[in-house]
Design a protein around this motif. Structure first.
Motif, PDB file in Angstrom:
ATOM      1  N   ALA A  34       0.840  -1.190   0.000  1.00 57.10           N
ATOM      2  CA  ALA A  34       0.000   0.000   0.000  1.00 57.10           C
ATOM      3  C   ALA A  34       0.879   1.244   0.000  1.00 57.10           C
ATOM      4  N   VAL A  35       0.442   2.248  -0.763  1.00 57.99           N
ATOM      5  CA  VAL A  35       1.188   3.507  -0.863  1.00 57.99           C
ATOM      6  C   VAL A  35       0.197   4.666  -0.849  1.00 57.99           C
ATOM      7  N   ALA A  36       0.382   5.595   0.060  1.00 55.83           N
ATOM      8  CA  ALA A  36      -0.445   6.800   0.085  1.00 55.83           C
ATOM      9  C   ALA A  36       0.152   7.817  -0.878  1.00 55.83           C
ATOM     10  N   VAL A  37      -0.680   8.346  -1.770  1.00 60.39           N
ATOM     11  CA  VAL A  37      -0.235   9.392  -2.686  1.00 60.39           C
ATOM     12  C   VAL A  37      -0.563  10.734  -2.043  1.00 60.39           C
ATOM     13  N   GLU A  38       0.468  11.502  -1.721  1.00 60.05           N
ATOM     14  CA  GLU A  38       0.303  12.768  -1.029  1.00 60.05           C
ATOM     15  C   GLU A  38       0.731  13.922  -1.925  1.00 60.05           C
ATOM     16  N   ILE A 107      -2.935  -3.896  12.138  1.00 59.04           N
ATOM     17  CA  ILE A 107      -3.104  -2.636  11.411  1.00 59.04           C
ATOM     18  C   ILE A 107      -3.223  -2.935   9.918  1.00 59.04           C
ATOM     19  N   ASP A 108      -4.304  -2.496   9.313  1.00 58.25           N
ATOM     20  CA  ASP A 108      -4.524  -2.641   7.881  1.00 58.25           C
ATOM     21  C   ASP A 108      -3.419  -1.886   7.131  1.00 58.25           C
ATOM     22  N   PRO A 109      -2.762  -2.504   6.122  1.00 56.15           N
ATOM     23  CA  PRO A 109      -1.714  -1.800   5.379  1.00 56.15           C
ATOM     24  C   PRO A 109      -2.151  -0.452   4.825  1.00 56.15           C
ATOM     25  N   ALA A 110      -3.398  -0.342   4.337  1.00 58.78           N
ATOM     26  CA  ALA A 110      -3.876   0.943   3.810  1.00 58.78           C
ATOM     27  C   ALA A 110      -3.940   1.987   4.911  1.00 58.78           C
ATOM     28  N   VAL A 111      -4.406   1.593   6.084  1.00 67.47           N
ATOM     29  CA  VAL A 111      -4.457   2.518   7.222  1.00 67.47           C
ATOM     30  C   VAL A 111      -3.045   2.864   7.684  1.00 67.47           C
ATOM     31  N   ALA A 112      -2.152   1.901   7.638  1.00 69.13           N
ATOM     32  CA  ALA A 112      -0.776   2.135   8.079  1.00 69.13           C
ATOM     33  C   ALA A 112      -0.101   3.242   7.291  1.00 69.13           C
ATOM     34  N   THR A 113      -0.512   3.435   6.032  1.00 67.94           N
ATOM     35  CA  THR A 113       0.108   4.495   5.228  1.00 67.94           C
ATOM     36  C   THR A 113      -0.216   5.880   5.768  1.00 67.94           C
ATOM     37  N   ARG A 295      -9.153   3.529  -1.571  1.00 67.74           N
ATOM     38  CA  ARG A 295      -8.250   2.502  -2.105  1.00 67.74           C
ATOM     39  C   ARG A 295      -8.459   2.356  -3.608  1.00 67.74           C
ATOM     40  N   VAL A 296      -7.367   2.377  -4.348  1.00 64.80           N
ATOM     41  CA  VAL A 296      -7.440   2.168  -5.798  1.00 64.80           C
ATOM     42  C   VAL A 296      -6.338   1.203  -6.198  1.00 64.80           C
ATOM     43  N   PRO A 297      -6.570   0.391  -7.234  1.00 67.25           N
ATOM     44  CA  PRO A 297      -5.515  -0.508  -7.710  1.00 67.25           C
ATOM     45  C   PRO A 297      -4.435   0.269  -8.453  1.00 67.25           C
ATOM     46  N   LEU A 298      -3.250  -0.272  -8.457  1.00 68.32           N
ATOM     47  CA  LEU A 298      -2.139   0.365  -9.167  1.00 68.32           C
ATOM     48  C   LEU A 298      -2.470   0.570 -10.638  1.00 68.32           C
ATOM     49  N   SER A 299      -3.256  -0.323 -11.204  1.00 70.14           N
ATOM     50  CA  SER A 299      -3.591  -0.205 -12.636  1.00 70.14           C
ATOM     51  C   SER A 299      -4.376   1.065 -12.947  1.00 70.14           C
ATOM     52  N   ASP A 300      -4.980   1.698 -11.933  1.00 70.45           N
ATOM     53  CA  ASP A 300      -5.753   2.926 -12.137  1.00 70.45           C
ATOM     54  C   ASP A 300      -4.960   4.184 -11.814  1.00 70.45           C
ATOM     55  N   ILE A 301      -3.643   4.092 -11.747  1.00 69.41           N
ATOM     56  CA  ILE A 301      -2.835   5.205 -11.258  1.00 69.41           C
ATOM     57  C   ILE A 301      -2.996   6.466 -12.100  1.00 69.41           C
ATOM     58  N   GLU A 302      -3.118   6.342 -13.406  1.00 68.73           N
ATOM     59  CA  GLU A 302      -3.196   7.543 -14.236  1.00 68.73           C
ATOM     60  C   GLU A 302      -4.428   8.372 -13.897  1.00 68.73           C
ATOM     61  N   THR A 313      -9.945  12.861   2.131  1.00 70.57           N
ATOM     62  CA  THR A 313      -9.702  11.418   2.131  1.00 70.57           C
ATOM     63  C   THR A 313      -8.353  11.137   1.488  1.00 70.57           C
ATOM     64  N   ARG A 314      -7.560  10.269   2.081  1.00 70.10           N
ATOM     65  CA  ARG A 314      -6.232   9.959   1.538  1.00 70.10           C
ATOM     66  C   ARG A 314      -6.340   8.909   0.445  1.00 70.10           C
ATOM     67  N   LEU A 315      -5.729   9.201  -0.706  1.00 63.92           N
ATOM     68  CA  LEU A 315      -5.655   8.252  -1.815  1.00 63.92           C
ATOM     69  C   LEU A 315      -4.589   7.216  -1.496  1.00 63.92           C
ATOM     70  N   VAL A 316      -4.973   5.934  -1.483  1.00 65.31           N
ATOM     71  CA  VAL A 316      -4.036   4.855  -1.189  1.00 65.31           C
ATOM     72  C   VAL A 316      -4.047   3.874  -2.363  1.00 65.31           C
ATOM     73  N   VAL A 317      -2.887   3.674  -2.945  1.00 63.96           N
ATOM     74  CA  VAL A 317      -2.742   2.774  -4.092  1.00 63.96           C
ATOM     75  C   VAL A 317      -2.301   1.407  -3.574  1.00 63.96           C
ATOM     76  N   MET A 318      -3.005   0.384  -4.072  1.00 61.45           N
ATOM     77  CA  MET A 318      -2.740  -0.991  -3.651  1.00 61.45           C
ATOM     78  C   MET A 318      -2.168  -1.775  -4.845  1.00 61.45           C
ATOM     79  N   PRO A 319      -0.852  -1.977  -4.899  1.00 66.09           N
ATOM     80  CA  PRO A 319      -0.262  -2.728  -6.031  1.00 66.09           C
ATOM     81  C   PRO A 319      -0.764  -4.161  -6.097  1.00 66.09           C
TER      82      PRO A 319
END
Length: 319
Positions: A34-38, A107-113, A295-302, A313-319
């Protein structure tokens, strides 16, 4: 592997294949979860942040410099500072040994970000020596960090919380989170100064400032007393600069108002960082502190990279 790939400074990352990272002798491979895009990630990608030169020295590159992932033995960790061009927005990345720390169980990985974002709210204690019952003004409370700061201030026992922002709808949401009074900063200077005066009651004990610029300049002017008096201290913690990187501070704003200025890093060290992080984790585990993530999949990054509808709300990308 699949990754979000940036081909030019100021461009939009694209979902593409990218060579797998190969760790060196003093590095470790991370499977990213999981990665938070800030905002800072977008500033670096745009070439307008001081860290851009480091992370974009080689193109194409993968954006984002921290995230949550697993070590080769399966341990869930928070990691930082991947070796360029391998950023965090990928299925895998590579970091120096030791550039990671275990994530607490449950701790949920998305929350951990987002845990680190909540720590800025804790600077009212580490930087300003907050005591329960004090009045806290949060400048810029409608963003992700600001909303978490409102929740943190309430959990720490703030007597009153005053929150500012530019959108009435979002300010109503912030009131629902625990703010007692809200101020819209998108008004003329005189109206804003009066709003600060009307809302301060017996005084602002701590100001947590994510804005800087015009709103804080007006705030400081509003704190100057109208007659000789023994000022009540107002400890201003500088965190962000979404309203501007500079401001003009009149001499009387410091000489007669009781204002004390410091940065969010004041009071932080290995011991205090461990303490505040532990408190945030405890609140997260108990459900007392909640985190709004998309939460969004990495494939939707664009598409995700260009979203403007997140409203705190924090955008969190889930590879």
């Amino acid at each position: 592997m699949k990754a979000a790939v940036l081909h030019e400074v100021g461009g939009i990352p694209r979902f593409e294949d990218f060579p797998d990272p190969v760790p060196g002798p003093d590095e470790v491979l991370i499977d990213v979860k999981a990665v938070a895009v800030e905002n800072v990630d977008k500033l670096i990608a745009a070439g307008t942040h001081y860290a851009s030169k480091k992370y974009l020295a080689q193109l194409p590159a993968i954006p984002a410099f921290d995230g949550i992932g697993t070590l080769p033995d399966g341990t869930l960790v928070g990691f930082g500072d991947p070796r360029p061009p391998y950023g965090a927005l990928a299925e895998k990345t590579v970091v120096a040994k030791g550039a990671y720390a275990p994530i607490a169980e449950g701790i949920d990985p998305a929350v951990a970000t987002v845990l680190g974002t909540a720590i800025t709210g804790m600077s009212i204690t580490t930087g300003a020596g907050f005591a329960p019952g004090e009045t806290v003004l949060i400048q810029g409370a409608t963003g992700v960090a600001g909303r978490l700061a409102v929740k943190v201030a309430r959990l720490l026992g703030a007597g009153r919380i005053v929150a500012t922002g530019r959108d009435d709808d979002q300010l109503r949401e912030v009131q629902a989170l625990g703010a007692d009074t809200v101020i819209n900063t998108a008004v003329p200077d005189d109206e804003l100064a009066q709003a600060f005066t009307d809302a301060r009651g017996e005084g602002y004990d701590v100001v947590l400032d994510y804005l800087w610029g015009r709103p804080t300049e007006i705030l400081l002017r509003s704190l100057v007393p109208e007659s000789f008096a023994f000022p009540k201290p107002t400890r201003v913690i500088q965190v962000g600069e979404s309203a501007g990187g500079t401001l003009t501070v009149a001499a009387e704003s410091l000489r007669t108002s009781g204002v004390e200025l410091c940065g969010a890093a004041k009071g932080l060290g290995p011991e205090t960082m461990g303490q505040v992080y532990g408190q945030v984790v405890t609140w997260a585990q108990s459900g007392e502190l909640t985190f709004d993530v998309a939460r969004v999949p990495l494939s939707d990054i664009e598409t995700a990279w260009q979203r403007t509808d997140l409203r705190g709300t924090r955008l969190v990308v889930m590879p």
